[in-house]
Write a protein that holds these residues in place. Structure first.
Motif, PDB file in Angstrom:
ATOM      1  N   GLN A   1       0.544  11.108  39.759  1.00 43.63           N
ATOM      2  CA  GLN A   1       0.529  10.087  40.792  1.00 43.63           C
ATOM      3  C   GLN A   1       0.052   8.781  40.206  1.00 43.63           C
ATOM      4  O   GLN A   1      -0.747   8.757  39.274  1.00 43.63           O
ATOM      5  CB  GLN A   1      -0.395  10.507  41.940  1.00 43.63           C
ATOM      6  CG  GLN A   1       0.086  11.712  42.709  1.00 43.63           C
ATOM      7  CD  GLN A   1       1.335  11.433  43.511  1.00 43.63           C
ATOM      8  OE1 GLN A   1       1.673  10.273  43.774  1.00 43.63           O
ATOM      9  NE2 GLN A   1       2.039  12.480  43.899  1.00 43.63           N
ATOM     10  N   VAL A   2       0.570   7.713  40.764  1.00 40.64           N
ATOM     11  CA  VAL A   2       0.196   6.365  40.322  1.00 40.64           C
ATOM     12  C   VAL A   2      -0.254   5.567  41.535  1.00 40.64           C
ATOM     13  O   VAL A   2       0.384   5.608  42.589  1.00 40.64           O
ATOM     14  CB  VAL A   2       1.389   5.665  39.642  1.00 40.64           C
ATOM     15  CG1 VAL A   2       1.037   4.225  39.295  1.00 40.64           C
ATOM     16  CG2 VAL A   2       1.815   6.433  38.391  1.00 40.64           C
ATOM     17  N   GLN A   3      -1.346   4.861  41.388  1.00 43.64           N
ATOM     18  CA  GLN A   3      -1.842   3.996  42.445  1.00 43.64           C
ATOM     19  C   GLN A   3      -1.977   2.564  41.909  1.00 43.64           C
ATOM     20  O   GLN A   3      -2.395   2.366  40.780  1.00 43.64           O
ATOM     21  CB  GLN A   3      -3.206   4.462  42.952  1.00 43.64           C
ATOM     22  CG  GLN A   3      -3.232   5.847  43.543  1.00 43.64           C
ATOM     23  CD  GLN A   3      -3.341   6.931  42.481  1.00 43.64           C
ATOM     24  OE1 GLN A   3      -4.054   6.761  41.490  1.00 43.64           O
ATOM     25  NE2 GLN A   3      -2.642   8.035  42.677  1.00 43.64           N
ATOM     26  N   LEU A   4      -1.623   1.617  42.768  1.00 44.33           N
ATOM     27  CA  LEU A   4      -1.821   0.212  42.456  1.00 44.33           C
ATOM     28  C   LEU A   4      -2.738  -0.372  43.512  1.00 44.33           C
ATOM     29  O   LEU A   4      -2.475  -0.212  44.714  1.00 44.33           O
ATOM     30  CB  LEU A   4      -0.501  -0.557  42.446  1.00 44.33           C
ATOM     31  CG  LEU A   4       0.295  -0.583  41.125  1.00 44.33           C
ATOM     32  CD1 LEU A   4       0.825   0.793  40.780  1.00 44.33           C
ATOM     33  CD2 LEU A   4       1.424  -1.575  41.215  1.00 44.33           C
ATOM     34  N   VAL A   5      -3.769  -1.028  43.075  1.00 45.83           N
ATOM     35  CA  VAL A   5      -4.732  -1.596  44.005  1.00 45.83           C
ATOM     36  C   VAL A   5      -4.882  -3.088  43.731  1.00 45.83           C
ATOM     37  O   VAL A   5      -5.231  -3.485  42.612  1.00 45.83           O
ATOM     38  CB  VAL A   5      -6.101  -0.913  43.898  1.00 45.83           C
ATOM     39  CG1 VAL A   5      -7.105  -1.561  44.859  1.00 45.83           C
ATOM     40  CG2 VAL A   5      -5.981   0.573  44.198  1.00 45.83           C
ATOM     41  N   GLU A   6      -4.595  -3.886  44.755  1.00 45.57           N
ATOM     42  CA  GLU A   6      -4.709  -5.341  44.643  1.00 45.57           C
ATOM     43  C   GLU A   6      -6.074  -5.807  45.136  1.00 45.57           C
ATOM     44  O   GLU A   6      -6.709  -5.162  45.977  1.00 45.57           O
ATOM     45  CB  GLU A   6      -3.635  -6.048  45.477  1.00 45.57           C
ATOM     46  CG  GLU A   6      -2.208  -5.692  45.148  1.00 45.57           C
ATOM     47  CD  GLU A   6      -1.582  -4.745  46.136  1.00 45.57           C
ATOM     48  OE1 GLU A   6      -0.347  -4.761  46.295  1.00 45.57           O
ATOM     49  OE2 GLU A   6      -2.338  -3.967  46.769  1.00 45.57           O
ATOM     50  N   SER A   7      -6.479  -6.955  44.643  1.00 48.06           N
ATOM     51  CA  SER A   7      -7.695  -7.595  45.134  1.00 48.06           C
ATOM     52  C   SER A   7      -7.580  -9.098  44.912  1.00 48.06           C
ATOM     53  O   SER A   7      -6.728  -9.553  44.142  1.00 48.06           O
ATOM     54  CB  SER A   7      -8.937  -7.054  44.420  1.00 48.06           C
ATOM     55  OG  SER A   7      -8.875  -7.332  43.033  1.00 48.06           O
ATOM     56  N   GLY A   8      -8.436  -9.830  45.605  1.00 51.85           N
ATOM     57  CA  GLY A   8      -8.507 -11.269  45.386  1.00 51.85           C
ATOM     58  C   GLY A   8      -7.925 -12.134  46.474  1.00 51.85           C
ATOM     59  O   GLY A   8      -8.030 -13.362  46.414  1.00 51.85           O
ATOM     60  N   GLY A   9      -7.312 -11.521  47.474  1.00 53.53           N
ATOM     61  CA  GLY A   9      -6.780 -12.328  48.563  1.00 53.53           C
ATOM     62  C   GLY A   9      -7.892 -12.912  49.416  1.00 53.53           C
ATOM     63  O   GLY A   9      -9.063 -12.589  49.254  1.00 53.53           O
ATOM     64  N   GLY A  10      -7.504 -13.797  50.312  1.00 56.68           N
ATOM     65  CA  GLY A  10      -8.490 -14.397  51.196  1.00 56.68           C
ATOM     66  C   GLY A  10      -7.987 -15.672  51.823  1.00 56.68           C
ATOM     67  O   GLY A  10      -6.788 -15.964  51.790  1.00 56.68           O
TER      68      GLY A  10
END
Length: 122
Positions: free
Chosen positions: A1-10
């Motif tokens: 399984q592969v997961q992509l996690v984004e961050s930094g929005g706002g």
């Protein structure tokens, strides 16, 4: 399984900057291209920028000169530095990666993150 996690929005004022990050994890053998798409309410998802594993980049005309995409292959992470943000840049930003997994099929397939919201106030 592969997961992509984004961050930094706002939330940011017009003219401001944000930096989005996206890290891929899981049973990854290799990653070819990584990139960002965005979708504003009532509009289709559109490419923002992408980058290959050798560093070749591609940008939407609307963000050229303002956004910079980069990646850290050792960390399976892609970034987009967004400067001079405009209200029309607002929307959900989705990360994707073309991944070949260790135990899966011997070809690349696209994986997507869940998105991070960018709001630009005028």
């Amino acid at each position: 399984q592969v997961q992509l996690v984004e961050s930094g929005g706002g939330l940011v004022q017009a003219g401001g900057s944000l930096r989005l990050s996206c890290t891929a994890s899981g049973t990854i053998s290799s990653i070819k291209a990584m990139g960002w798409y965005r979708q504003a309410p009532g509009k289709q998802r559109e490419l923002v920028a992408d980058i290959t594993n050798d560093g070749s980049t591609n940008y939407a005309d609307s963000v050229k000169g303002r956004f910079t995409i980069s990646r850290d292959n050792a960390k399976n992470t892609v970034y987009v530095q967004m400067n001079s943000l405009k209200p029309e840049d607002a929307g959900f930003y989705y990360c994707y990666a073309q991944v070949m997994t260790i135990y899966g099929d011997p070809w690349y397939r696209d994986y997507w993150g869940r998105g991070t919201q960018v709001t630009v106030s005028s």
